[in-house]
Write a protein that holds these residues in place. Structure first.
Motif, PDB file in Angstrom:
ATOM      1  N   THR A   1       1.220 -10.595  -6.697  1.00  0.00           N
ATOM      2  CA  THR A   1       1.684  -9.217  -6.242  1.00  0.00           C
ATOM      3  C   THR A   1       0.934  -8.185  -6.411  1.00  0.00           C
ATOM      4  O   THR A   1       0.223  -7.969  -7.388  1.00  0.00           O
ATOM      5  N   LEU A   2       1.066  -7.442  -5.152  1.00  0.00           N
ATOM      6  CA  LEU A   2       0.311  -6.256  -5.233  1.00  0.00           C
ATOM      7  C   LEU A   2       1.278  -5.028  -5.440  1.00  0.00           C
ATOM      8  O   LEU A   2       2.269  -4.931  -4.751  1.00  0.00           O
ATOM      9  N   GLU A   3       0.940  -4.146  -6.469  1.00  0.00           N
ATOM     10  CA  GLU A   3       1.996  -3.234  -6.844  1.00  0.00           C
ATOM     11  C   GLU A   3       1.087  -1.806  -6.716  1.00  0.00           C
ATOM     12  O   GLU A   3      -0.076  -1.499  -7.245  1.00  0.00           O
ATOM     13  N   LEU A   4       1.719  -1.034  -5.946  1.00  0.00           N
ATOM     14  CA  LEU A   4       1.181   0.239  -5.569  1.00  0.00           C
ATOM     15  C   LEU A   4       2.216   1.227  -5.850  1.00  0.00           C
ATOM     16  O   LEU A   4       3.552   1.540  -5.282  1.00  0.00           O
ATOM     17  N   CYS A   5       1.831   2.290  -6.841  1.00  0.00           N
ATOM     18  CA  CYS A   5       2.644   3.211  -7.180  1.00  0.00           C
ATOM     19  C   CYS A   5       2.237   4.575  -6.659  1.00  0.00           C
ATOM     20  O   CYS A   5       0.884   5.136  -7.056  1.00  0.00           O
ATOM     21  N   THR A   6       3.097   5.351  -6.069  1.00  0.00           N
ATOM     22  CA  THR A   6       2.683   6.617  -5.596  1.00  0.00           C
ATOM     23  C   THR A   6       3.517   7.852  -6.469  1.00  0.00           C
ATOM     24  O   THR A   6       4.483   7.428  -7.055  1.00  0.00           O
ATOM     25  N   ASN A   7       3.514   9.148  -5.933  1.00  0.00           N
ATOM     26  CA  ASN A   7       4.314  10.192  -6.568  1.00  0.00           C
ATOM     27  C   ASN A   7       5.746   9.870  -6.185  1.00  0.00           C
ATOM     28  O   ASN A   7       6.577  10.296  -6.967  1.00  0.00           O
ATOM     29  N   ALA A   8       6.127   9.280  -4.995  1.00  0.00           N
ATOM     30  CA  ALA A   8       7.508   9.480  -4.664  1.00  0.00           C
ATOM     31  C   ALA A   8       8.024   7.959  -4.739  1.00  0.00           C
ATOM     32  O   ALA A   8       9.277   7.915  -4.943  1.00  0.00           O
ATOM     33  N   HIS A   9       7.297   6.836  -4.545  1.00  0.00           N
ATOM     34  CA  HIS A   9       7.936   5.634  -4.433  1.00  0.00           C
ATOM     35  C   HIS A   9       7.015   4.513  -5.099  1.00  0.00           C
ATOM     36  O   HIS A   9       5.947   4.809  -5.696  1.00  0.00           O
ATOM     37  N   SER A  10       7.462   3.408  -5.616  1.00  0.00           N
ATOM     38  CA  SER A  10       6.963   2.288  -6.117  1.00  0.00           C
ATOM     39  C   SER A  10       7.048   1.106  -5.374  1.00  0.00           C
ATOM     40  O   SER A  10       8.133   0.829  -4.946  1.00  0.00           O
ATOM     41  N   TYR A  11       6.010   0.224  -4.754  1.00  0.00           N
ATOM     42  CA  TYR A  11       5.891  -0.418  -4.041  1.00  0.00           C
ATOM     43  C   TYR A  11       5.519  -1.878  -4.692  1.00  0.00           C
ATOM     44  O   TYR A  11       4.506  -1.838  -5.434  1.00  0.00           O
ATOM     45  N   SER A  12       5.976  -3.217  -4.386  1.00  0.00           N
ATOM     46  CA  SER A  12       5.552  -4.209  -4.993  1.00  0.00           C
ATOM     47  C   SER A  12       5.651  -5.387  -3.676  1.00  0.00           C
ATOM     48  O   SER A  12       6.609  -5.480  -3.197  1.00  0.00           O
ATOM     49  N   ILE A  13       4.398  -5.745  -3.302  1.00  0.00           N
ATOM     50  CA  ILE A  13       4.187  -6.551  -2.305  1.00  0.00           C
ATOM     51  C   ILE A  13       3.789  -7.954  -2.660  1.00  0.00           C
ATOM     52  O   ILE A  13       2.844  -8.359  -3.353  1.00  0.00           O
ATOM     53  N   GLY A  14       4.887  -8.752  -2.523  1.00  0.00           N
ATOM     54  CA  GLY A  14       4.902 -10.400  -2.680  1.00  0.00           C
ATOM     55  C   GLY A  14       4.003 -11.009  -1.781  1.00  0.00           C
ATOM     56  O   GLY A  14       3.930 -10.890  -0.489  1.00  0.00           O
ATOM     57  N   LEU A  15       2.692 -11.729  -2.305  1.00  0.00           N
ATOM     58  CA  LEU A  15       1.903 -12.493  -1.612  1.00  0.00           C
ATOM     59  C   LEU A  15       1.920 -14.184  -1.821  1.00  0.00           C
ATOM     60  O   LEU A  15       2.011 -14.137  -2.892  1.00  0.00           O
ATOM     61  N   VAL A  16       1.981 -14.965  -0.723  1.00  0.00           N
ATOM     62  CA  VAL A  16       2.114 -16.269  -1.084  1.00  0.00           C
ATOM     63  C   VAL A  16       0.582 -16.919  -0.956  1.00  0.00           C
ATOM     64  O   VAL A  16       0.493 -17.809  -1.813  1.00  0.00           O
TER      65      VAL A  16
END
Length: 113
Positions: free
Chosen positions: A79-94
């Protein structure tokens, strides 16, 4: 304006497009994370998923037989987790790329400094 593309996963294709002042994440050509300035990013982290040891051995044998090298495309999840000032993203990789995925995290962390 130059851009550099690093591939996180081949199928479905997930890539990070780096430009001088921002980045964008695309999945199979469509935008997954819109252009985000490096100044807006707080943290980025890659969390490796665990795979059973027998699956790892089978993957290694198949990769050696097919000539792809040992485990270039890791069979497992991350999982690649990217946090910005406005949002938090979690990108699942297989099936993530074992070389370029850590490079993405390192490149973003260097831009944050």
């Amino acid at each position: 304006m130059t851009q550099e593309i690093l591939i996180l996963q081949e199928s479905p294709r997930i890539e990070v497009v780096f430009t001088e002042h921002d980045l964008e994440v695309r999945k199979s050509g469509s935008v997954l994370i819109k252009k985000t300035s490096y100044a807006e990013i707080k943290t980025v982290e890659f969390i490796k998923g665990n795979i059973p040891w027998i699956t790892g051995i089978i993957t290694m044998v198949v990769d050696l037989i097919t000539g792809h090298g040992v485990g270039h495309w890791k069979r497992g999840k991350g999982t690649l987790e990217l946090c910005t000032n406005a949002h938090s993203y979690s990108i699942g990789l297989v099936n993530y790329d074992r070389e370029q995925t850590p490079m993405v995290v390192e490149r973003i962390n260097n831009k944050l400094k």
